[in-house]
Scaffold this motif. Structure first.
Motif, PDB file in Angstrom:
ATOM      1  N   VAL A 192      43.888  43.841 148.749  1.00 36.65           N
ATOM      2  CA  VAL A 192      43.384  43.423 150.061  1.00 36.65           C
ATOM      3  C   VAL A 192      44.151  44.009 151.238  1.00 36.65           C
ATOM      4  CG1 VAL A 192      42.578  41.259 149.049  1.00 36.65           C
ATOM      5  CG2 VAL A 192      44.792  41.318 150.190  1.00 36.65           C
ATOM      6  N   GLU A 193      45.227  44.774 150.988  1.00 38.35           N
ATOM      7  CA  GLU A 193      46.075  45.203 152.100  1.00 38.35           C
ATOM      8  C   GLU A 193      45.381  46.179 153.047  1.00 38.35           C
ATOM      9  OE1 GLU A 193      49.513  46.884 150.346  1.00 38.35           O
ATOM     10  OE2 GLU A 193      48.451  48.536 149.366  1.00 38.35           O
ATOM     11  N   SER A 194      44.288  46.778 152.607  1.00 41.45           N
ATOM     12  CA  SER A 194      43.564  47.677 153.511  1.00 41.45           C
ATOM     13  C   SER A 194      42.820  46.913 154.600  1.00 41.45           C
ATOM     14  CB  SER A 194      42.564  48.535 152.721  1.00 41.45           C
ATOM     15  OG  SER A 194      41.615  47.705 152.068  1.00 41.45           O
ATOM     16  N   ASP A 195      42.551  45.629 154.370  1.00 43.16           N
ATOM     17  CA  ASP A 195      41.795  44.815 155.327  1.00 43.16           C
ATOM     18  C   ASP A 195      42.616  43.703 155.977  1.00 43.16           C
ATOM     19  OD1 ASP A 195      39.295  46.153 154.813  1.00 43.16           O
ATOM     20  OD2 ASP A 195      39.199  45.046 152.922  1.00 43.16           O
ATOM     21  N   ALA A 201      38.728  41.497 142.772  1.00 42.16           N
ATOM     22  CA  ALA A 201      39.084  42.021 144.092  1.00 42.16           C
ATOM     23  C   ALA A 201      37.961  41.829 145.097  1.00 42.16           C
ATOM     24  CB  ALA A 201      39.450  43.497 143.988  1.00 42.16           C
ATOM     25  N   HIS A 202      36.723  42.059 144.695  1.00 40.37           N
ATOM     26  CA  HIS A 202      35.585  41.914 145.613  1.00 40.37           C
ATOM     27  C   HIS A 202      35.441  40.456 146.062  1.00 40.37           C
ATOM     28  CE1 HIS A 202      31.692  42.742 147.430  1.00 40.37           C
ATOM     29  NE2 HIS A 202      31.205  41.703 146.770  1.00 40.37           N
ATOM     30  N   ARG A 221      38.282  39.543 148.517  1.00 41.65           N
ATOM     31  CA  ARG A 221      38.090  40.096 149.865  1.00 41.65           C
ATOM     32  C   ARG A 221      37.012  39.327 150.628  1.00 41.65           C
ATOM     33  NH1 ARG A 221      39.243  45.193 147.386  1.00 41.65           N
ATOM     34  NH2 ARG A 221      37.031  45.461 146.869  1.00 41.65           N
ATOM     35  N   ASP A 222      35.922  38.971 149.952  1.00 32.07           N
ATOM     36  CA  ASP A 222      34.859  38.191 150.608  1.00 32.07           C
ATOM     37  C   ASP A 222      35.384  36.831 151.053  1.00 32.07           C
ATOM     38  OD1 ASP A 222      33.024  40.184 150.350  1.00 32.07           O
ATOM     39  OD2 ASP A 222      32.006  39.337 148.593  1.00 32.07           O
ATOM     40  N   ARG A 244      37.675  37.251 154.083  1.00 30.61           N
ATOM     41  CA  ARG A 244      36.946  37.543 155.318  1.00 30.61           C
ATOM     42  C   ARG A 244      36.386  36.257 155.928  1.00 30.61           C
ATOM     43  NH1 ARG A 244      35.757  42.830 153.217  1.00 30.61           N
ATOM     44  NH2 ARG A 244      34.187  41.988 151.789  1.00 30.61           N
TER      45      ARG A 244
END
Length: 375
Positions: free
Chosen positions: A27-30, A114-115, A118-119, A122
C-alpha cells in the motif's frame, strides 16, 4: 490529514516482521505507512506530538497485549482515528469482544489480499478526512465560544449590576415617593444608558461572529492550515463566497510568513471581516483593488488595503473606540472593528486603521512579537 493532495497516514501493527513488510509494500504507493510490532510501540507512535496518523490497522493475535486492547485504548484516547482489525481467526467470541469494545470500521481476514486492503484503506481515509473536519469544526467552535464567553461576561455582569442598583434605588425611594413624587431620574437615565450600550455591544459581537461565519466558513480551514498566516490567507480566499470577478481584484504579497499561535479561528474571523469591509467599500467603484500583505517587522502582521473612498477623519479616530460605522448611513452596527480589535488584544495584538479620504484604507493586524510568543 487535512489536504486531499496528501496521502493518508496508516499505522499497521503486527508482531510478525514479514507481515509488516508485506503490508507496507502492498500500500505504500498510495499511503504513508508506519509500522509497529506491538501495542505498546503503537501507542508510543500515537503519543508523539507530531503524530499524524489517520487510520490504525492492527492484528488481533499478538504476544502480550492483543489488538483488542489497542483498539479500546485508541477509541478512548484517539477517537478520531479510523480503526481496522486484522485477524486470521474466525472465532466469533474474539470478533464480538473486539467489536463490542471499539468502533471498528472494517475487519480484514488473513492472509491479506492487497486489492482488498487498498480498497478498505481508501474508504477509511475518506472517513478519516470527514472525522478530521468534524473534529476541527468542534475545536473552532470551542475556541470562538470561549472568546465570546470571555468578551461578553464583563458587559453582561455590568448590566446585571446596574439593574440591581436601579432596583435598590427604586425600592429605597418607594417610601418617599408619596411625599416628593420625584424619582432619581438622572441616576436612572445614566444607568439605563450604560445598560443599553453594554447590551448593544453584546448583541453586536454575537451578530458579527455569526455573520462572519456565514460569509466565509473559514474556521475549519484556518485550523487545518497549520497556523501559517500565508496558508490562512489562502484558505480564506479559497472558501470566501466571492462574487464573480472579485478574486481578480485581490492581490496577495507574502513578504515573510509566520505562525499564528493564538486563537487561529478567531483570527480567521477577523481577517474575514476585514476582507468583507474592503469588498463592501469598493462596491460600484471603477478599478477596485485589494492587497493583502503578510510580513514580519517589529511584529508579525497581516495588512488588508483597499483603494476605496477612505474614511472621514472624524470617524477614523473613533473607529476602535466608539460604535461608529465605516459605511456611514449605509448600514452596519459600528461594533465590527471594535470586536476585531478586542480579538487581537485578547492575545497581545491589536488593529491599526489608517486611511486617506478619497484614496485608500489600510487595516493592519499586528500580532505579538515572535520572542514574546515563544516565551
Amino acid at each position: 490529514m487535512s489536504d486531499r493532495s496528501q496521502p493518508a497516514t496508516v499505522l499497521y501493527v503486527d508482531d510478525e516482521e514479514l507481515a509488516r513488510k508485506y503490508f507496507a509494500r502492498a500500500v505504500e504507493s498510495d499511503f504513508t505507512v508506519l509500522t509497529a510490532p506491538s501495542v505498546d510501540e503503537a501507542l508510543e507512535i500515537l503519543a508523539k506530538p507530531d503524530s499524524d496518523v489517520d487510520v490504525l490497522v492492527t492484528d488481533y493475535r499478538m504476544p502480550g497485549r492483543v489488538g483488542g486492547e489497542l483498539l479500546r485504548q485508541v477509541e478512548r484516547d484517539y477517537p478520531h482515528l479510523v480503526r481496522i482489525l486484522v485477524t486470521a481467526y474466525a472465532d466469533k467470541e474474539v470478533l464480538l469482544e473486539t467489536i463490542n469494545g471499539g468502533d471498528i470500521f472494517r475487519i480484514l481476514e488473513k492472509p491479506l489480499d492487497a486489492h482488498t486492503v487498498r480498497d478498505a484503506l481508501r474508504l477509511a481515509s475518506e472517513n478519516a478526512r470527514e472525522r478530521a473536519l468534524r473534529r476541527q469544526s468542534l475545536l473552532a467552535i470551542e475556541e470562538t465560544v470561549a472568546f465570546l464567553a470571555h468578551e461578553l461576561n464583563t458587559p453582561l455582569a455590568t448590566i446585571a449590576n446596574f439593574a440591581r442598583n436601579i432596583q435598590r434605588r427604586v425600592n429605597a425611594h418607594n417610601a418617599q415617593q408619596e411625599e416628593s413624587g420625584l424619582p432619581p431620574r438622572a441616576d436612572i437615565g445614566n444607568a439605563a444608558a450604560h445598560m443599553h450600550d453594554n447590551a448593544r455591544y453584546c448583541l453586536s459581537v454575537l451578530a458579527t461572529f455569526v455573520e462572519s461565519a456565514k460569509r466565509a466558513s473559514v474556521v475549519p480551514a484556518a485550523r487545518l492550515a497549520s497556523g501559517s498566516a500565508q496558508q490562512m490567507v489562502a484558505a480564506l480566499l479559497g472558501m470566501y463566497p466571492l462574487a464573480p470577478g472579485q478574486r481578480d481584484i485581490i492581490e496577495v504579497d507574502v513578504q515573510a510568513d509566520f505562525t499564528v499561535r493564538a486563537s487561529p479561528n478567531c483570527v480567521a474571523l477577523v481577517l474575514s471581516s476585514l476582507l468583507s469591509n474592503a469588498l463592501r467599500a469598493l462596491q460600484g467603484l471603477p478599478g477596485p483593488r485589494i492587497r493583502i500583505t503578510v510580513g514580519v517587522a517589529e511584529r508579525p502582521y497581516i495588512v488588508v488595503e483597499d483603494n476605496g473612498p477612505g474614511i472621514a477623519p472624524a470617524l477614523l479616530n473613533r473607529l476602535l473606540l466608539d460604535p461608529v460605522s465605516m459605511h456611514g448611513d449605509e448600514g452596519g452596527s459600528g461594533w465590527g472593528l471594535i470586536f476585531c480589535n478586542r480579538v487581537m488584544q485578547s492575545f497581545g495584538g491589536h488593529l491599526r486603521v489608517q486611511s486617506e479620504q478619497g484614496c485608500s484604507t489600510t487595516v493592519t493586524m499586528n500580532f505579538p512579537e515572535l520572542e514574546k510568543e515563544r516565551a
